[in-house]
Enzyme design. Structure first.
Site, PDB file in Angstrom:
ATOM      1  N   GLN A 223       0.830  -1.202   0.000  1.00 55.55           N
ATOM      2  CA  GLN A 223       0.000   0.000   0.000  1.00 55.55           C
ATOM      3  C   GLN A 223       0.870   1.259   0.000  1.00 55.55           C
ATOM      4  OE1 GLN A 223      -2.846  -2.328   3.128  1.00 55.55           O
ATOM      5  NE2 GLN A 223      -3.208  -0.132   3.071  1.00 55.55           N
ATOM      6  N   ARG A 370      -8.325  -1.058   8.553  1.00 56.35           N
ATOM      7  CA  ARG A 370      -9.398  -0.172   8.134  1.00 56.35           C
ATOM      8  C   ARG A 370      -9.640   0.926   9.176  1.00 56.35           C
ATOM      9  NH1 ARG A 370     -13.897  -2.011   3.912  1.00 56.35           N
ATOM     10  NH2 ARG A 370     -14.451   0.079   3.313  1.00 56.35           N
ATOM     11  N   CYS A 371      -8.562   1.519   9.625  1.00 51.77           N
ATOM     12  CA  CYS A 371      -8.692   2.593  10.611  1.00 51.77           C
ATOM     13  C   CYS A 371      -7.413   3.386  10.688  1.00 51.77           C
ATOM     14  CB  CYS A 371      -9.030   2.020  11.980  1.00 51.77           C
ATOM     15  SG  CYS A 371      -7.613   1.362  12.875  1.00 51.77           S
ATOM     16  N   GLU A 740     -12.819   4.414   6.327  1.00 52.52           N
ATOM     17  CA  GLU A 740     -12.823   3.551   7.490  1.00 52.52           C
ATOM     18  C   GLU A 740     -13.891   3.909   8.509  1.00 52.52           C
ATOM     19  OE1 GLU A 740      -8.914   4.974   8.159  1.00 52.52           O
ATOM     20  OE2 GLU A 740      -9.456   5.852  10.068  1.00 52.52           O
TER      21      GLU A 740
END
Ligand code: FES
Ligand code: FES
Lengths: 794, 177
Positions: A223, A370-371, A740
């Site tokens: 990523q 996801r945060c 998120e």
């Protein structure tokens, strides 16, 4: 006057434009890591430790070497000869690449094999004989931090216990004073279980070292390609300009593809040693058992309350299970990420937080699943605490929030832990959510149902969270500041290519970035191609995670387009033969002030940049921008769920889910809604079924999709979405992060709903996942149910 | 590699094209498709029959190709995502997925679409519940499924010639309960 362009029609801001990416994905023509095949490519497999804590006595690789087609069998000892048995982590610790002294978690990388095909490599892994001497195993911080606990990190000089960090923030004395004056103190202890981002595509790499040129190309599932390049330069001691990292299409990431994993390093070493490209494709078992997990935090908190419902102070302590190596992939200066963003949406004058990280014999690598770096734990905890406090006071949970939520004219406001929240309409969002779910009606229905023995529940979760690291003062990775970048080239015919330092994994950057260019320049989005992920061509950026792409890279796209527009304005003045001050802009076109019909389009300016520039002007129409955000962005959300609990079985069904998201200006509403729904499904998953646990011997329960439950279309509820727009005051187009929010704020809505259904039983907490047996047990005993992993008692 | 004597000669029809190939007995169907025939649209997610990323049609029935041997496909017809529609003409399922934003990272998508294709072939008028149940062998981590369900319903409607005008705007799909 010419017809003004319709921004939505050309695919600008606010257009639910269909995704550019889809054209290849729906035809099976994506380009994921496992699709890549280079001439002469070899295949690598990893041998993992079956034990969670053990000394390595010996490794015998002779039988593996004897299998035809095996090219290389790599052990920690061989890696050590090249100084690569250990590598630095993103959190300034070290992590074993291949174990030398002992193994510290089940699934740790012990050896790897490079062979002509993956079947042979797997056979050869099975032929390696490793002799272990088992050591005592630690599976949670309670054990780990006890006096006399066996030392996990005996490799680290000066490390005498299992504490990996201590940290605190806030005003202890002020908080103690406020607690002394409270009418009531509410307390809650929680465990946020370990979870795994588990993208359907696992990790992988193809390393290609060219001995003739000295150039190393690594195709890999990352990523954050530029950070990897910097890390490889540091770890492998290769010159940075001779390293090219290419991140192809990614089959999801969710934070799992940020860290540097041993597999990547081994494939690089494998390619250097064999002189051939080496492909490593992790299997699902390897992904779940060894790569970056999320959460695993133990929280103990108190709220000081006045009897009218006003919160006077908050304090809490967080112990985090870090696993065997401290390899959190998070860029803040704060040891525990942004956990101190908890309670940011409430007007609370003072607070104090203490935190410890503990080494355990579990997989390393806390990632921002996801945060934004432990914001999920913070917000879950906050909203569970809020509901418990409201129940303790006997106050309606919506009313308790109304008393404490910040008001629209309170901004900007400083939280007791130092964050600056800059915008929001919290009360409006809450009310919209309550109206949508029919709050008062539901409460009546709930009371009636209760009188007939049915248990209905309603749970609310309201939160603001900090998205979009950095600013560069407080956020960096390996010292590199958390900015992001974009580079835009407009070709003579007015078509363009945009490159950014971010990296999409399904968020649709190829679609939305073009929309920002379209908004700024009036070039149709279809005329802009977007490229990311190749460090040889993309500008230096910090990658995509923590919902930072739109806040940071998206801002850079705006800024670079504005630079290009500034040059185009000079070209327009030249073409229109007026001075620059007399030029006005409307979408896609410059015109002469007072003579609107005299104008030139952006495309005409582009052509002039190559064919007809004024004397002394540098040809071309391109630029780049590096954007350092002044603050994080602060989206707000209100999630409300209703459930029915079956007291006979403990099973709970979701009746409705309402989501109100205020993420500022929406670039592509369709994509934004897609992100929210994806997050809601993960929230439901965490509340209902998804967790990984360990037995007392450190065996991971959950290293496959049979034990690690992910919801399917069948279990996943439907979602009703609503929006409020409060533009971000400092973002060039007013956007905030969103990817998120629902995964962060959602879990508490579901758990609060179940707890609301059990309110009369005296049970205040059931740890996630709220499994039927836990609910049943709580109803039977009237006691809280903890999810802390078991400890061996012999 | 194993001895050539161990290899089996099989004939498989993939996307309408017959292939005669020599395979090791243990070779998985998904590897024959991806490596042998270089049809890389069929993805490998879990390797253990759980995620459905590797779903292909086997004589029209969805199967998980990570848990079938290539030799079991001898004499059978396989359809992969590459055989669903053509480059220029999309299958209604493909159209539905893009129009309803039924994919994000795209990794689960080929398997989802093939399962959906079989579903609406066998049941041209599925309810939302039918679709949710029919897709329950395929995992998606990105979308939350709601738009996938809408995509399949869109494709079913398109097969009948009436197309819903939704394009990601509505949230009409309400979920199982
Ligand atoms: S790869 Fe076949 S079911 Fe997951
Ligand atoms: S779109 Fe990413 S897994 Fe389904």
């Amino acid at each position: 006057m010419s017809q003004a362009l319709d921004e939505v029609k050309i695919g600008g801001l606010g257009s639910s434009r269909q995704r550019v990416e889809d054209a290849r994905f729906i035809r099976g023509r994506g380009n994921y890591i496992d699709d890549l095949k280079l001439p002469g490519m070899l295949h690598m497999e990893i041998l993992r430790s079956p034990l969670a804590h053990a000394r390595i006595i010996s490794i015998d690789t002779s039988a593996a070497w004897a299998i035809p087609g095996v090219r290389l069998v790599l052990t920690g000892e061989m890696a050590a000869q090249r100084n690569l048995a250990w590598m630095p982590t993103l959190s300034y610790d070290t992590q074993a690449v291949l174990a030398t002294d002992k193994v510290r978690f089940q699934g740790q990388e012990v050896a790897c094999v490079v062979a002509d095909d993956p079947y042979i490599a797997k056979d050869a892994c099975e032929a390696i004989v490793v002799e272990y001497e088992p050591l005592p195993v630690i599976v949670n911080p309670i054990q780990s931090l006890a006096p006399d606990a066996p030392l996990i990190r005996d490799d680290k000089e000066g490390q005498t216990d299992n504490v990996c960090y201590r940290w605190e923030v806030g005003d202890k004395q002020g908080t103690d004073r406020a607690f002394a004056q409270a009418d009531h103190i509410s307390r809650l202890k929680l465990h946020y279980p370990r979870s795994h981002p588990s993208p359907i595509e696992c990790c992988g790499s193809v390393a290609d070292y060219n001995a003739a040129t000295g150039k190393l190309t690594v195709y890999m599932t990352t990523q954050a390609p530029h950070i990897i390049r910097a890390a490889v330069a540091l770890v492998a001691e290769l010159p940075e300009h001779m390293i090219r990292i290419v991140s192809p299409d990614l089959g999801g990431g969710f934070g799992n593809k940020v860290p540097v994993y041993p597999g990547y390093v081994c494939s690089i070493l494998g390619s250097i040693l064999t002189g051939k490209p080496v492909k490593w494709i992790e299997d699902n078992f390897g992904n779940l058992i060894s790569t970056g997990f999320g959460r695993d935090m133990y929280l103990d908190s108190e709220l000081a309350l006045r009897k009218d419902g006003k919160i006077l102070a908050v304090r809490f302590h967080a112990d985090t299970d870090q696993g065997a190596f401290f390899s959190d992939a998070q860029p803040s200066k704060f040891k525990i990420g942004l956990v101190h963003s908890a309670f940011a949406c409430y007007d609370i004058p003072v607070g104090h937080i203490t935190a410890r990280g503990a080494y355990t014999n579990k997989a390393p690598g806390g990632v921002a699943y996801r945060c934004s770096f432990r914001v999920t734990e913070a917000m879950f905890f906050q909203e569970r605490m809020i509901q418990a406090a409201a129940a303790d006071l006997g106050m309606d949970q919506a009313q308790f929030r109304r008393i404490n939520l910040r008001r629209a004219d309170d901004f900007p406001a400083r939280t007791p832990f130092g964050f600056l929240v800059d915008s929001g309409q919290y009360h409006k969002c809450l009310q919209l959510g309550l109206d949508a779910i029919g709050y008062e009606d539901f409460k009546r229905e709930q009371a009636q149902a209760r009188s007939r023995g049915r248990r209905l529940g309603i749970g609310i979760s309201t939160m603001t969270e900090p998205l979009g690291a950095g600013n560069s003062r407080e956020y960096d990775i390996l010292g590199i500041k958390m900015f992001d970048s974009a580079e835009l080239r407009v070709h003579p015919t007015g078509k363009a290519i945009l490159r950014t330092g971010a990296k999409t994994q399904g968020q649709g950057h190829e679609t939305t970035w073009a929309q920002i260019v379209s908004h700024e320049l009036g070039i149709p989005a279809d005329d802009v191609i977007v490229e990311e992920g190749d460090t040889d061509t993309a500008p230096f950026g910090m990658g995509t995670y923590a919902s930072r792409s739109t806040p940071v890279a998206g801002a850079a796209v705006s800024m670079v387009a504005r630079k290009v527009r500034a040059k185009a304005r000079k070209l327009a003045a030249h073409l229109l033969e007026v001075s620059e001050e007399d030029i006005e802009w409307e979408l896609g076109r410059f015109y002469v002030r007072g003579a609107a019909r005299r104008g030139v389009t952006i495309q005409e300016c582009a052509m002039a940049a190559y064919t007809n520039m004024p004397d002394g002007m540098e040809p071309g129409l391109e630029n780049n921008a590096y954007y350092d955000p002044p603050n994080l962005t602060w989206p707000f959300a209100c999630y409300i769920a209703t459930v029915e609990v079956d007291p006979e079985t403990g099973v709970w069904d979701v009746l409705r889910v309402v989501a109100v998201d205020d993420c500022g200006v929406r670039i592509n509403p369709m994509i934004v809604e897609g992100q929210i729904m994806g997050g809601l499904a993960e929230a439901y998953a965490m509340a209902n079924m998804q967790f990984m646990t360990y037995d007392a011997d450190g065996n991971m329960i959950g290293a496959n999709y049979i034990d690690y439950l992910l919801p399917t279309a069948w279990e996943t509820p439907g979602f009703e979405l609503h929006e409020v727009v409060t533009p971000c005051p400092h973002h060039p187009i007013g956007a905030k992060g969103v990817g998120e929010c629902a995964a962060v704020g959602g879990p508490a809505a579901f758990v609060n709903a179940v707890m609301n259904a059990l309110e009369d039983t005296g049970v205040r907490n059931i740890d996630m996942p709220v499994l039927p047996d836990r609910v049943w047990q709580a109803i039977q005993t009237g006691r809280d149910v903890s999810g802390v992993p078991p400890v061996r008692q012999d | 590699m194993t001895d050539a004597a161990d290899e089996h000669r099989i004939t498989v029809t993939v996307n309408g094209e017959p292939h005669a190939v020599e395979v090791e007995p243990r070779l998985l169907l998904v590897h024959l498709l991806r490596e042998g025939l270089r049809l890389t649209g069929t993805h490998i997610g879990c390797d253990t029959t759980n995620c459905g990323a590797c779903t292909v049609l086997y004589d029209g029935t969805p199967v998980k190709s990570c848990t079938m041997l290539a030799v079991q496909a001898d004499g059978h017809e396989i359809t992969t995502v590459e055989g669903l529609g053509s480059l220029s003409e999309l299958d209604p399922v493909q159209e539905g997925f893009t129009i309803e934003h039924g994919l994000q990272c795209g990794f689960c998508t080929p398997g989802m679409m093939l399962t959906a294709k079989a579903l609406i072939t066998n049941n041209p008028n599925p309810s939302e519940e039918d679709v949710r149940w029919g897709l329950s062998g395929n995992l998606c981590r990105c979308t939350g499924y709601q738009n996938i369900v809408k995509a399949v319903l869109w494709a079913a409607a398109k097969q009948h010639g009436h197309v819903a005008e939704t394009n990601g705007q509505g949230t009409t799909v309400s979920g199982r309960t």
